[in-house]
Design a protein around this motif. Structure first.
Motif, PDB file in Angstrom:
ATOM      1  N   UNK A  31     -15.555   0.804 -13.577  1.00  0.00           N
ATOM      2  CA  UNK A  31     -14.923   1.068 -14.737  1.00  0.00           C
ATOM      3  C   UNK A  31     -14.214   2.632 -14.141  1.00  0.00           C
ATOM      4  N   UNK A  32     -13.410   2.668 -13.364  1.00  0.00           N
ATOM      5  CA  UNK A  32     -12.778   3.850 -12.858  1.00  0.00           C
ATOM      6  C   UNK A  32     -11.604   3.525 -12.177  1.00  0.00           C
ATOM      7  N   UNK A  33     -10.845   4.755 -11.556  1.00  0.00           N
ATOM      8  CA  UNK A  33      -9.873   4.799 -10.660  1.00  0.00           C
ATOM      9  C   UNK A  33     -10.032   3.895  -9.542  1.00  0.00           C
ATOM     10  N   UNK A  34      -9.053   3.242  -8.889  1.00  0.00           N
ATOM     11  CA  UNK A  34      -9.474   2.349  -7.798  1.00  0.00           C
ATOM     12  C   UNK A  34      -9.957   3.003  -6.672  1.00  0.00           C
ATOM     13  N   UNK A  35      -9.655   4.195  -6.210  1.00  0.00           N
ATOM     14  CA  UNK A  35     -10.233   4.767  -5.261  1.00  0.00           C
ATOM     15  C   UNK A  35     -11.655   5.311  -5.336  1.00  0.00           C
ATOM     16  N   UNK A  69      -1.770  -4.263  -7.430  1.00  0.00           N
ATOM     17  CA  UNK A  69      -0.598  -3.761  -8.333  1.00  0.00           C
ATOM     18  C   UNK A  69      -1.258  -3.252  -9.794  1.00  0.00           C
ATOM     19  N   UNK A  70      -2.248  -3.897  -9.971  1.00  0.00           N
ATOM     20  CA  UNK A  70      -2.489  -3.833 -11.389  1.00  0.00           C
ATOM     21  C   UNK A  70      -3.614  -2.639 -11.327  1.00  0.00           C
ATOM     22  N   UNK A  71      -3.945  -2.120 -10.188  1.00  0.00           N
ATOM     23  CA  UNK A  71      -5.058  -0.859 -10.175  1.00  0.00           C
ATOM     24  C   UNK A  71      -6.412  -1.471 -10.707  1.00  0.00           C
ATOM     25  N   UNK A  72      -6.532  -2.751 -10.786  1.00  0.00           N
ATOM     26  CA  UNK A  72      -7.776  -3.242 -11.499  1.00  0.00           C
ATOM     27  C   UNK A  72      -8.778  -3.283 -10.239  1.00  0.00           C
ATOM     28  N   UNK A 105       0.920  -1.155   0.055  1.00  0.00           N
ATOM     29  CA  UNK A 105       0.112  -0.030  -0.004  1.00  0.00           C
ATOM     30  C   UNK A 105       0.919   1.221  -0.010  1.00  0.00           C
ATOM     31  N   UNK A 146       3.788   1.488  -1.375  1.00  0.00           N
ATOM     32  CA  UNK A 146       4.595   1.974  -2.612  1.00  0.00           C
ATOM     33  C   UNK A 146       3.511   2.118  -3.708  1.00  0.00           C
ATOM     34  N   UNK A 147       2.222   1.572  -3.590  1.00  0.00           N
ATOM     35  CA  UNK A 147       1.106   2.183  -4.682  1.00  0.00           C
ATOM     36  C   UNK A 147       0.207   3.260  -4.164  1.00  0.00           C
ATOM     37  N   UNK A 148       0.749   4.006  -2.944  1.00  0.00           N
ATOM     38  CA  UNK A 148       0.041   5.027  -2.656  1.00  0.00           C
ATOM     39  C   UNK A 148      -1.439   4.930  -2.489  1.00  0.00           C
ATOM     40  N   UNK A 149      -1.747   3.848  -1.966  1.00  0.00           N
ATOM     41  CA  UNK A 149      -3.200   3.712  -1.662  1.00  0.00           C
ATOM     42  C   UNK A 149      -3.589   3.568  -0.167  1.00  0.00           C
TER      43      UNK A 149
END
Lengths: 459, 315
Positions: free
Chosen positions: A323-327, A277-280, A205, A207-210
């Motif tokens: 269908x959008x950004x992760x957050x 990691x895929x932000x899927x 988290x 690293x990914x900035x989530x």
């Protein structure tokens, strides 16, 4: 015709008398099963339809303690009908519908409506779960007694999606449901520790900035709740355990004799945070996917009985919610159609559970926790014929075609999964045959017929 | 190079290659006519879901100096602010024939989502995604360090052995992440200094040194001190008690400045809050590279646009 195929010679109506030839029961023995008027009987009824089940595993009808059917209010995501169909396709014959609908299932009227929709459609038995607090607001108890005494006879109460975080309210809820033999199913998530949280808190988290969702946010609530349950002598069920630390707390509580049960979802038994990691956003779920080590510990805890059951947390969402950004995406995955196959992959094929264990964690035990009758003596003469025929020998890529509800937010699309649900029998009539759903009108008719014949036999 | 999404996946040769192309681009800026015809006929879209006048302007200048057509598609006041999704915006831009999209978004991973979505075929350039990465900022920081060290002889050089200390809100900083990966790849030794509340969980696995004490870090004789912007509202979420205490513990004040070597670089990605994370004299001293960073930003962005759009990126 291969052994995985069912030959059903029905015409317009689904068979109500049939013989299942050569099915393998969970304990490994092979037998013929005879079904008539909704029940298992001891011999074939004349004119019964034959189902060839050679090579298939017969499991008791699966029971999901944690399903989001979305109706009323969010019919764009799922309805009682579409969710019931997804459930039947996955081998389920009963689901417990979570209360976070709109209006919230916090009154007798809503729970009765949900239950009667389920009865009418007939694919599965729909058991409504009542909200613990009004509107899931976490402030005042909902009319738990009225829901318990309604036609829906609610026994499971949950604010799932939200945590009953107020310690006093949780204490009172635990005490109050004792009055009706009920149970509180807690969504363990300390709200302040998870403000804006997006994924498991750890190196990834960062690293990914989530924003991180620390394990302690789950574990601290479970620890508090088992102590409250002990203090007031009440029954507690913990939804979707996701961390190794939660397993430790539950194990400690059970050793102390506290009345606690726990569930784990199929996805927490298989998938890890690495998928973020895929932000899927198909992999965005509450509670979040955790570390490899957590997955290992959860599997072992299910095998040794620390975790009692598997529940899907089937959470359909419309396409645009993912269908959008992760957050920006909604939390949740659909799971009814894939649950049994994922369980096979994660814990059966790895040698941790056998099919008798699967029957326990996906049928008899969730029914017992939900106080759902008819699932304690699977396959015995005179009991309701709820079962599924499963081909554990095949491997297929899971695709959108396998999804039978409205949601396609499955994390398994494109993945190879073992197994295939060949037939599902609910109250003695088929809801799935030859791996396909029986048509809705036919199922509805069967449901009426079985209902009437049970009534007339009662006399 | 198809997209530029993060610095984590850049190897040393590629990174040095980008810095070298930026050297060529910097030469253009010193000419009388500051313009190259290289990207004539290419369309670059600045897709900014977050306000950032500095970064947007820098990309705008970079695209124009390469003769590309540049359109600013700002989220404020557009259909985006009326609830249009990233998908619809992306498909709209694709239909308009965008060759490159420079995206700034408040969500971590937004640039990657766009790049792998299939909604748009253009090159995607991450201009800052949430608290994840800001690769062109790190590249311009590396360029600035290399230029100060090696001047006109910079081409081909890396940052081997350079000791860089980054101070401040590491947890929420995309600049810190991009710099940690890139500077390490280029051979620098990176140290991060912050209160424990502003260091991400699991940071022990990063290829950096960690510290809580700025005085210790200053006395360790760093070659570069990079101060990060601190947002005052963080104190409301209990990351630190108040700005006064933060400035005292983690601000580059005059006393700390005076203990740095005369040639220690003081960097800041801007915008600075003078008196909070950095004193006025630190910001204005000859050690400060703040204005060089701005100028170099244009060169780096020219280099990246050139490499993404002219198809000669492979080293």
């Amino acid at each position: 015709m291969n052994s995985g195929t069912v030959s059903s010679r029905t015409v317009n109506t689904a068979p109500i008398n049939f013989v299942v030839r050569g099915a393998t029961l969970p304990d490994g023995t092979s037998t013929d099963l005879f079904v008539s008027d909704g029940q298992f009987v001891d011999s074939a009824v004349a004119g019964a339809t034959i189902i060839d089940a050679a090579g298939l595993t017969a499991l008791p009808g699966l029971v999901d303690l944690h399903t989001h059917l979305r109706e009323p209010g969010y019919e764009q995501s799922e309805t009682v009908l579409t969710g019931s169909r997804a459930a039947a396709a996955g081998g389920f014959t009963a689901v417990h519908a979570m209360a976070n609908t709109s209006p919230v299932a916090d009154t007798a009227g809503v729970v009765e409506q949900v239950e009667s929709l389920g009865d009418q459609h007939g694919y599965v038995t729909v058991r409504p779960i009542g909200a613990v607090t009004i509107g899931l607001g976490g402030e005042r108890l909902s009319e738990i007694g009225a829901m318990a005494q309604s036609r829906a006879r609610v026994r499971v109460f949950s604010d799932d999606g939200k945590c009953v975080s107020d310690a006093l309210l949780m204490r009172r809820a635990l005490e109050y449901v004792k009055t009706f033999g009920g149970v509180i199913a807690q969504h363990a998530q300390e709200p302040r520790l998870t403000e804006g949280a997006q994924m498991n808190e750890g190196a990834l988290s960062g690293e990914l900035g989530l924003a991180g969702w620390p394990a302690v946010a789950e574990e601290s609530i479970i620890a508090r709740d088992v102590l409250l349950a002990e203090h007031v002598g009440a029954r507690l069920h913990v939804c979707h355990l996701s961390t190794a630390g939660s397993v430790d707390v539950i194990r400690w509580a059970k050793a102390r004799g506290i009345q606690v049960t726990a569930e784990v979802t199929p996805h927490h038994l298989l998938l890890t945070e690495e998928l973020a990691r895929t932000y899927d956003s198909r992999y965005k779920v509450n509670p979040p996917l955790r570390r490899d080590e957590d997955v290992r510990v959860l599997r072992e805890a299910l095998a040794d009985g620390t975790i009692d059951i598997v529940a899907t947390d089937h959470a359909p969402h419309p396409i645009e919610s993912k269908e959008c950004a992760w957050d920006e995406a909604s939390f949740g995955m659909v799971g009814l159609e894939s649950a049994l196959r994922v369980v096979q992959l994660a814990v059966v094929d790895t040698g941790l559970l056998n099919w008798t264990d699967v029957a326990r964690v996906l049928s008899s035990k969730p029914a017992e926790i939900g106080r759902l009758a008819g699932y304690d003596q699977a396959f015995t003469i005179g009991s309701a014929a709820n079962f599924t025929l499963y081909d554990a020998t095949v491997n297929r890529v899971f695709g959108v075609g396998d999804l039978r509800g409205k949601g396609i937010n499955s994390p398994y699309l494109g993945r190879e999964l073992p197994g295939r649900v060949v037939a599902t029998i609910h109250n003695g009539y088929p809801t799935v045959l030859d791996g396909d759903l029986v048509e809705a009108g036919q199922v509805e008719e069967s449901a009426v017929r079985v209902h009437e014949s049970t009534r007339s036999s009662r006399g | 190079m198809r997209h530029l999404l993060s610095t984590k996946d850049l190897d040393r040769a590629t990174a040095v290659g980008i810095l070298d192309v930026a050297e060529d681009m910097a030469d253009v800026a010193s000419r009388e006519v500051k313009k190259l015809p290289t990207l004539r006929g290419k369309t670059v879209i600045n897709l900014f879901f977050e306000d950032s006048t500095r970064t947007r302007t820098s990309f705008e200048l970079a695209a124009k100096r390469l003769s590309a057509d540049l359109i600013n598609f700002s989220a404020k006041g557009s259909s985006v602010s009326k609830g249009e999704s990233l998908k619809d915006t992306a498909q709209t831009l694709a239909a308009m024939g965008a060759d490159a999209v420079v995206i700034r978004h408040s969500s971590s991973g937004a640039a990657q989502v766009l790049a792998q979505s299939g909604w748009i075929d253009a090159a995607i350039l991450n201009a800052g995604d949430g608290t994840h990465e800001h690769p062109t900022q790190a590249l311009l920081d590396a360029f600035t360090m290399r230029k100060r060290l090696h001047g006109d002889a910079s081409r081909g050089k890396d940052l081997d052995g350079l000791r860089v200390t980054i101070v401040g809100d590491i947890l929420h900083s995309r600049v810190a992440r991009s710099n940690a990966w890139l500077l390490t790849t280029l051979g620098a030794e990176v140290s991060l200094v912050a209160p424990a509340t502003l260091l991400p969980a699991g940071i022990a696995t990063w290829p950096v040194r960690l510290g809580y004490d700025l005085d210790e870090a200053v006395d360790a004789n760093p070659d570069v001190v990079m101060m990060l912007r601190i947002q005052a509202e963080r104190m409301n979420a209990a990351f630190f008690p108040n700005t006064r205490e933060y400035a005292r513990q983690w601000g580059l004040d005059d006393a700390r400045l005076s203990r740095l070597r005369a040639d220690t670089m003081v960097m800041h990605p801007g915008p600075m809050i003078r008196g909070l994370e950095i004193s006025a004299s630190a910001a204005d001293s000859s050690r400060s590279t703040v204005l060089e960073q701005v100028a170099n930003g244009v060169s780096i962005r020219m280099a990246v646009l050139y490499l993404l759009l002219s198809g000669t990126a492979e080293q």
